[in-house]
Design a protein around this motif. Structure first.
Motif, short mmCIF file in Angstrom:
data_model
loop_
_atom_site.label_atom_id
_atom_site.label_comp_id
_atom_site.label_asym_id
_atom_site.label_seq_id
_atom_site.Cartn_x
_atom_site.Cartn_y
_atom_site.Cartn_z
N ALA A 54 16.98 14.31 24.11
CA ALA A 54 17.26 14.63 25.70
C ALA A 54 15.24 14.76 25.63
CB ALA A 54 17.49 15.25 26.11
N TYR A 55 15.01 15.96 24.79
CA TYR A 55 13.61 16.21 23.51
C TYR A 55 12.66 15.83 22.99
CZ TYR A 55 17.46 19.40 21.77
OH TYR A 55 18.11 20.41 21.22
N LEU A 56 13.94 14.71 22.53
CA LEU A 56 13.28 14.66 21.08
C LEU A 56 12.88 13.01 20.89
CD1 LEU A 56 12.60 14.70 17.68
CD2 LEU A 56 15.23 14.31 17.96
N THR A 116 24.25 21.64 15.92
CA THR A 116 22.78 21.04 14.85
C THR A 116 21.87 21.81 14.90
OG1 THR A 116 22.26 18.38 15.32
CG2 THR A 116 24.04 18.87 14.71
N VAL A 117 21.12 21.56 13.28
CA VAL A 117 19.74 22.42 12.78
C VAL A 117 18.85 21.32 13.49
CG1 VAL A 117 18.59 22.52 10.59
CG2 VAL A 117 20.88 23.30 11.10
N GLU A 118 19.29 19.92 13.12
CA GLU A 118 18.02 19.00 14.00
C GLU A 118 17.86 19.43 15.68
OE1 GLU A 118 21.51 16.95 13.56
OE2 GLU A 118 20.61 18.11 12.43
N ALA A 119 18.88 19.60 16.03
CA ALA A 119 18.54 19.86 17.58
C ALA A 119 18.22 20.91 18.30
CB ALA A 119 20.05 19.73 18.55
N LYS A 120 18.19 21.96 16.91
CA LYS A 120 17.70 23.57 17.40
C LYS A 120 15.85 22.65 17.27
CE LYS A 120 22.32 25.62 17.20
NZ LYS A 120 22.73 26.59 15.65
N ALA A 121 16.11 22.83 15.62
CA ALA A 121 14.35 22.14 15.52
C ALA A 121 13.59 22.10 16.53
CB ALA A 121 14.56 21.58 14.20
N ALA A 122 14.14 20.61 16.73
CA ALA A 122 13.61 20.03 18.28
C ALA A 122 13.32 20.33 19.48
CB ALA A 122 14.53 18.82 17.64
N ARG A 123 14.61 21.47 19.50
CA ARG A 123 14.24 21.96 21.27
C ARG A 123 13.26 23.32 21.16
NH1 ARG A 123 14.84 22.69 26.08
NH2 ARG A 123 15.45 24.55 27.09
N LEU A 124 12.90 23.82 19.74
CA LEU A 124 12.16 24.22 19.57
C LEU A 124 10.60 23.83 19.69
CD1 LEU A 124 11.14 27.76 19.03
CD2 LEU A 124 12.01 26.89 16.68
N SER A 163 9.81 21.09 20.77
CA SER A 163 9.85 20.83 22.40
C SER A 163 8.89 21.58 23.36
CB SER A 163 11.06 20.59 23.05
OG SER A 163 11.85 21.10 23.22
N ARG A 164 9.03 22.58 22.95
CA ARG A 164 8.74 24.19 23.55
C ARG A 164 7.17 24.64 22.97
NH1 ARG A 164 13.96 27.52 25.11
NH2 ARG A 164 12.06 28.69 27.21
N ALA A 165 6.79 24.64 21.81
CA ALA A 165 6.69 25.53 21.28
C ALA A 165 5.03 24.97 21.11
CB ALA A 165 6.54 26.01 19.70
N ALA A 166 5.36 23.00 20.71
CA ALA A 166 4.33 21.85 20.11
C ALA A 166 5.03 20.79 19.76
CB ALA A 166 4.13 22.54 18.57
N PRO A 167 5.12 20.13 21.18
CA PRO A 167 5.63 18.88 21.74
C PRO A 167 4.86 18.48 21.37
CG PRO A 167 4.19 20.34 23.86
CD PRO A 167 4.65 21.07 22.12
N SER A 168 2.97 17.99 21.39
CA SER A 168 2.36 17.06 20.53
C SER A 168 2.70 16.90 18.77
CB SER A 168 0.66 17.70 19.88
OG SER A 168 0.98 18.66 19.49
N ALA A 169 3.56 17.39 18.15
CA ALA A 169 4.24 17.31 17.20
C ALA A 169 5.24 16.33 16.94
CB ALA A 169 4.94 19.03 16.41
N LEU A 170 6.15 16.38 17.83
CA LEU A 170 7.10 15.56 18.10
C LEU A 170 6.81 13.98 18.47
CD1 LEU A 170 10.19 17.98 20.04
CD2 LEU A 170 9.50 17.62 17.78
N ARG A 171 5.37 14.13 19.73
CA ARG A 171 4.88 13.01 20.13
C ARG A 171 4.53 12.06 18.77
NH1 ARG A 171 4.01 15.98 24.69
NH2 ARG A 171 1.58 15.95 23.87
#
Length: 540
Positions: free
Chosen positions: A414-416, A514-522, A524-532
């Motif tokens: 949803a946010y990854l 899960t760890v990856e879900a928590k990391a991606a959530r973080l 998505s809020r702190a560095a969304p450009s990194a996820l993009r």
């Protein structure tokens, strides 16, 4: 009719079939028996209903002096009414506010002729006194803030002066503004309100200073309004004092008999007919396997009655057999079928306390390679399935007015963002936002909403995930490969189920699992450009 209790005359009203079970309703302060006027017609069809004005209120006598309002005298009044209206059979007692406080005094008396007791917004002062002596907590501070008026009522001049200056005359308007009451009871008389202050002065401090051990074997149902601005019985250790206890909530303010008479009458009738402890009812969609089955098992271990649905009836029945629950075959994407199923569940088992919208399907493929049919399948199940579940059961939960909890299965997707999960991620992002909107809408009804966002979890969804632009043979290979990778991750559905149960118990809004879900959530809020940037990589 009039009933004498010592030298005090009590005005008593009796309605209904004399041969039916007798229900006695006791009002609080600063009310009269009229506070039950909308409840009585709903009960009188099945019960003989008794109301009365307590001493100092309405048409009953107003003895002078603080000592005339001690709990032991109020208890004697109640027993005098019970003896007069039902000399040969125990009665079912229902009380609100100070009516509950004085009724607790009677219920905890050995040999009391009471078959059951429903208490609304009124604790036993001794139970409260014991709790106040326990280790200080935030709950203690909250209750002290709620009870500011108790201190005010002990001031020698202020409280009587406020009532005398016109609060009694304006009491109906106060209730309408503060509680949303549409029909106020008979106007509070100045003399009632002023004299009733003695209830607080005669009883509160003595009981708080020296609380007594007050136990009862009488079945007790405690109804806690969720928006009660004055009393919260939730923290009280009532299980210590009551052998048979049923706790229930009501999505309203303090004056439940005025704002929710139908819900009050229904709770009373249910408890009169069955005083056994009430089991939590949990409904799980997609409960035939994976997270759905694990969630059903987790709630069942806590004593819940579980109802599961699945498009695969055999798997649904397997889960139902494991949890001692009930199975249904339902396609969550069919709105009419979901509404019919919700009505069937409510008729057969009741309105659920917890709804888990878990059913979902997987799909992988680029946006351009995903066909319209594939988009429709993913959105129909993953999004519309949740919408249909929330709508069908949500309406029932709101109408019941007892609160509850909705759990919607979203995903870390949803946010990854990912270039190969456009349809799946879109459906789960929509569920995420739907849950946020629904959480705000259902909050006044006391219904919580939790969004669960698993990452890589070993479930059967990988075996049924479809892929865009590939033939049957290649699709089977991709499904097998995905299943192996998810199995290597080693994160089982039981761990997701534990997070779901915890979210319901604590009211947590968003739960990455899960760890990856928590990391991606973080991120998505702190560095969304990194996820993009990650989304452009072939990592999924």
């Amino acid at each position: 009719m009039n009933v004498l209790s010592g030298d005090v005359r009590l005005a008593v009203q009796v309605q209904g079939d004399p041969t039916a079970p007798t229900v006695v309703l006791v009002h609080g302060y600063p009310d009269t028996h009229a506070v039950w006027d909308d409840v009585v017609p709903l009960l009188v069809k099945d019960f003989r209903v008794v109301t009365y004005d307590v001493r100092g209120a309405g048409a009953s006598d107003r003895p002078r002096g603080r000592d005339a309002y001690r709990l032991e005298l109020l208890k004697q009044d109640l027993f005098a009414v019970v003896d007069a209206v039902s000399p040969d059979r125990p009665v079912h007692l229902v009380a609100h506010d100070w009516g509950s406080i004085q009724s607790w005094e009677a219920v905890t008396e050995p040999g009391a002729r009471i078959a059951s007791f429903t208490s609304i917004s009124g604790p036993c002062l001794d139970h409260m006194g014991h709790w106040l002596r326990s280790r200080p907590s935030v709950a203690h501070l909250r209750q002290l803030l709620r009870s500011w008026y108790v201190l005010a009522f002990h001031l020698p001049v202020l409280a009587p002066l406020v009532w005398k200056l016109g609060l009694a005359r304006r009491w109906g308007n106060v209730l309408r503004r503060a509680e949303g009451v549409t029909r106020s009871p008979a106007r509070t008389l100045k003399a009632d309100a002023v004299q009733g202050i003695a209830l607080y002065r005669a009883n509160v401090l003595p009981r708080f200073k020296a609380p007594r051990p007050r136990r009862t074997d009488i079945p007790v149902q405690v109804v806690q309004p969720l928006r009660d601005a004055y009393v919260d019985t939730t923290p009280l250790d009532l299980e210590r004092w009551v052998t048979t206890l049923r706790r229930r909530t009501l999505a309203c303010g303090h004056w439940a008999p005025l704002t929710h008479p139908a819900a009050v009458a229904r709770m009373v009738a249910e408890f009169v007919h069955d005083t056994s402890p009430r089991r939590e009812l949990v409904v799980v969609t997609g409960g035939g396997s994976g997270i759905g089955r694990a969630t059903a098992l987790a709630f069942a271990r806590q004593g819940a009655l579980v109802v599961v649905s699945d498009v695969d009836m055999v798997k649904a029945q397997e889960t139902a057999a494991m949890v001692g629950g009930h199975a249904y075959r339902v396609d969550v994407s069919d709105g009419r079928a979901m509404r019919a199923w919700a009505e069937e569940v409510a008729a057969a088992h009741g309105v659920p306390d917890v709804l888990v919208n878990n059913a979902g399907v997987g799909h992988s493929g680029s946006f351009l390679s995903t066909s319209t049919e594939q988009w429709r399948r993913v959105l129909d199940v993953n999004l519309w399935g949740v919408v249909n579940g929330c709508r069908a059961f949500g309406e029932l939960m709101v109408d019941r007015a007892e609160g509850g909890h909705v759990v919607n299965l979203s995903s870390a997707a949803a946010y990854l963002p990912s270039k190969v999960l456009s349809a799946y991620a879109t459906s789960k992002a929509a569920v995420f936002m739907l849950s946020d909107c629904l959480r705000a809408e259902l909050a006044p009804a006391g219904i919580g909403v939790s969004t669960i966002c698993p990452g890589v979890v070993k479930t059967d969804i990988t075996a049924t995930t479809t892929f865009s632009g590939v033939g049957e043979e290649e699709q089977a290979c991709k499904q097998a490969r995905s299943s192996r990778l998810y199995a290597l991750r080693g994160f089982g559905p039981d761990r997701v189920a534990a997070e779901i149960v915890h979210a319901v118990r604590t009211g947590k809004a968003v739960v990455p699992v899960t760890v990856e879900a928590k990391a991606a959530r973080l991120l998505s809020r702190a560095a969304p450009s990194a996820l993009r940037a990650i989304a452009k990589l072939d990592v999924l």
